[in-house]
Design a protein around this motif. Structure first.
Motif, short mmCIF file in Angstrom:
data_model
loop_
_atom_site.label_atom_id
_atom_site.label_comp_id
_atom_site.label_asym_id
_atom_site.label_seq_id
_atom_site.Cartn_x
_atom_site.Cartn_y
_atom_site.Cartn_z
N THR A 1 0.57 -1.19 0.05
CA THR A 1 -0.57 0.03 0.22
C THR A 1 0.57 1.85 0.23
N GLY A 2 2.25 0.81 0.26
CA GLY A 2 2.89 2.25 0.16
C GLY A 2 3.00 2.48 1.74
N MET A 3 2.64 2.25 2.66
CA MET A 3 2.70 3.19 3.52
C MET A 3 3.87 2.38 4.18
N LEU A 4 4.55 3.48 5.23
CA LEU A 4 5.52 2.76 5.91
C LEU A 4 5.35 2.97 7.23
N LEU A 5 4.56 3.51 7.98
CA LEU A 5 4.59 3.91 9.37
C LEU A 5 4.31 2.59 9.88
N PRO A 6 3.02 1.94 9.50
CA PRO A 6 2.49 0.61 10.08
C PRO A 6 3.48 -0.17 10.73
N TRP A 7 4.62 -0.01 8.87
CA TRP A 7 5.71 -1.28 9.56
C TRP A 7 6.48 -0.85 10.69
N LEU A 8 6.90 0.43 10.56
CA LEU A 8 7.72 0.93 11.83
C LEU A 8 6.84 0.68 13.01
N LEU A 9 5.40 0.95 13.04
CA LEU A 9 4.94 0.59 14.52
C LEU A 9 5.41 -0.50 15.14
N VAL A 10 5.16 -1.23 13.96
CA VAL A 10 4.99 -3.06 14.30
C VAL A 10 6.49 -3.32 14.79
N VAL A 11 8.06 -2.60 14.34
CA VAL A 11 8.95 -2.74 14.80
C VAL A 11 9.34 -2.67 15.82
N CYS A 12 8.86 -1.09 16.07
CA CYS A 12 9.51 -0.05 16.98
C CYS A 12 8.91 -1.26 18.48
N ARG A 13 7.77 -1.39 18.71
CA ARG A 13 6.79 -3.13 19.45
C ARG A 13 7.53 -3.81 19.73
N ASN A 14 7.98 -4.45 18.46
CA ASN A 14 8.74 -5.97 19.15
C ASN A 14 10.18 -5.60 18.99
N HIS A 15 10.64 -4.28 19.23
CA HIS A 15 11.89 -3.61 19.65
C HIS A 15 11.36 -3.70 21.46
N ALA A 16 10.26 -2.80 21.67
CA ALA A 16 9.97 -3.22 23.21
C ALA A 16 10.40 -4.72 23.77
N LYS A 17 9.41 -5.86 23.23
CA LYS A 17 9.54 -6.60 23.86
C LYS A 17 10.54 -7.41 23.71
N ASN A 18 11.74 -7.01 22.65
CA ASN A 18 12.59 -7.72 23.11
C ASN A 18 13.58 -7.22 23.83
N LEU A 19 13.06 -5.97 24.69
CA LEU A 19 14.21 -4.84 25.60
C LEU A 19 13.45 -5.58 26.44
N ALA A 20 12.00 -5.70 26.69
CA ALA A 20 11.72 -5.64 28.02
C ALA A 20 11.97 -7.72 28.78
N ARG A 21 12.71 -8.32 27.60
CA ARG A 21 12.31 -9.85 27.66
C ARG A 21 13.91 -9.59 27.97
N ARG A 22 14.86 -8.88 27.34
CA ARG A 22 16.43 -8.66 27.71
C ARG A 22 15.88 -8.63 29.27
N ASN A 23 15.56 -7.54 29.49
CA ASN A 23 15.71 -7.01 30.86
C ASN A 23 15.59 -7.76 32.27
N THR A 24 13.92 -9.24 31.03
CA THR A 24 13.52 -9.70 32.64
C THR A 24 14.34 -10.83 32.09
N LYS A 25 15.39 -11.09 31.57
CA LYS A 25 15.93 -11.98 31.33
C LYS A 25 17.23 -11.90 31.88
N HIS A 26 17.86 -10.54 32.42
CA HIS A 26 19.23 -10.31 33.35
C HIS A 26 18.44 -10.18 35.13
N ALA A 27 17.16 -10.41 35.21
CA ALA A 27 16.52 -10.41 36.59
C ALA A 27 16.61 -12.24 37.10
N GLY A 28 17.16 -13.38 35.92
CA GLY A 28 16.85 -14.41 36.22
C GLY A 28 16.08 -15.10 35.16
N ASP A 29 14.54 -14.42 34.57
CA ASP A 29 14.18 -15.29 33.95
C ASP A 29 14.73 -16.16 32.82
N GLU A 30 14.86 -16.82 31.85
CA GLU A 30 15.34 -17.68 30.58
C GLU A 30 14.32 -17.49 29.73
#
Length: 180
Positions: A71-100
Motif C-alpha cells: 500500500t506504500g505506507m511505511l508507518l505501520p511497519w515502523l510501529l510494529v518494528v518498534c513494538r517488537n523491539h520493545a518486547k525484546n527490550l522487556a525480555r532482555r530486562n527480564t532475562k537479566h533478572a534471571g528468567d530465560e
C-alpha cells in the motif's frame, strides 16, 4: 503543494535500499517524532525510548532492500518494528533478572504482517469517539503538534492535550496487555 504520502514512502524505501544516507536522515526526521510518542506509550524510561527509536530506524536501514510495502505506507511497519523491539527490550530486562526468554522477536517481513499485527491498534483507534479518533490520528500517527490539531479541529490546545492523554492511556493499556 502536498505530495502523495504513499509515493513518498515508496521513494524513500527505494533510496534507503540504495544506501542513501540522506534518505535515512529524511526518514528519521519524518518518522522519529511519531515513533518517539509511540515508544513513550510502551517504554519505561527516556533511555528505553531513545533505544527503541534508534533500533527501529536501524532495522529500517538494514531491511530496506527487501522491504515490500504493497500500500506504500511505511508507518505501520515502523510501529510494529518498534513494538517488537520493545518486547525484546522487556525480555532482555527480564532475562537479566534471571528468567530465560528468547532474545529476539523477528521484525515483520512485509507490510501485510505489519498491518495484521496493528489490526488491533487500528480497532482501538476506530473505537474512540470521532473527535478523539481524529485527534489521535493527527497527533499520534501523523505527527501534527497539539496546536496544529487544535487549529484544524477548532478546539483549544488544552482540550487536545486532555483528549490525547486519555487516548494514549487507552492505547497503552491495549498495547501493554497484549490481548490481541
Amino acid at each position: 503543494m502536498e505530495t502523495d504520502p504513499g509515493t513518498d514512502d515508496a521513494g524513500l524505501i527505494r533510496r534507503l535500499a540504495m544506501g542513501d544516507r540522506v534518505a535515512l536522515a529524511s526518514a528519521f526526521d519524518r518518522f522519529a517524532p511519531t515513533l518517539t510518542r509511540y515508544a513513550w506509550a510502551i517504554a519505561g524510561s527516556r533511555q528505553d525510548v531513545e533505544e527503541l527509536v534508534q533500533d527501529t530506524m536501524l532495522t529500517l536501514w538494514q531491511k530496506a532492500d527487501g522491504l515490500q510495502l504493497p500500500t506504500g505506507m511505511l508507518l505501520p511497519w515502523l510501529l510494529v518494528v518498534c513494538r517488537n523491539h520493545a518486547k525484546n527490550l522487556a525480555r532482555r530486562n527480564t532475562k537479566h533478572a534471571g528468567d530465560e526468554l528468547p532474545d529476539q522477536v523477528p521484525a515483520p517481513g512485509d507490510h501485510t504482517d505489519a498491518a495484521e499485527q496493528l489490526r488491533w491498534v487500528r480497532a482501538e483507534i476506530a473505537a474512540l469517539p470521532d473527535t478523539d479518533r481524529r485527534i489521535c490520528e493527527l497527533c499520534l500517527l501523523q505527527g501534527y503538534s497539539y496546536a496544529e490539531a487544535a487549529q484544524l479541529l477548532g478546539l483549544s490546545v488544552g482540550a487536545v492535550t486532555q483528549r490525547v492523554s486519555r487516548s494514549r492511556r487507552r492505547l497503552k493499556k491495549a498495547v501493554t496487555h497484549d490481548e490481541h
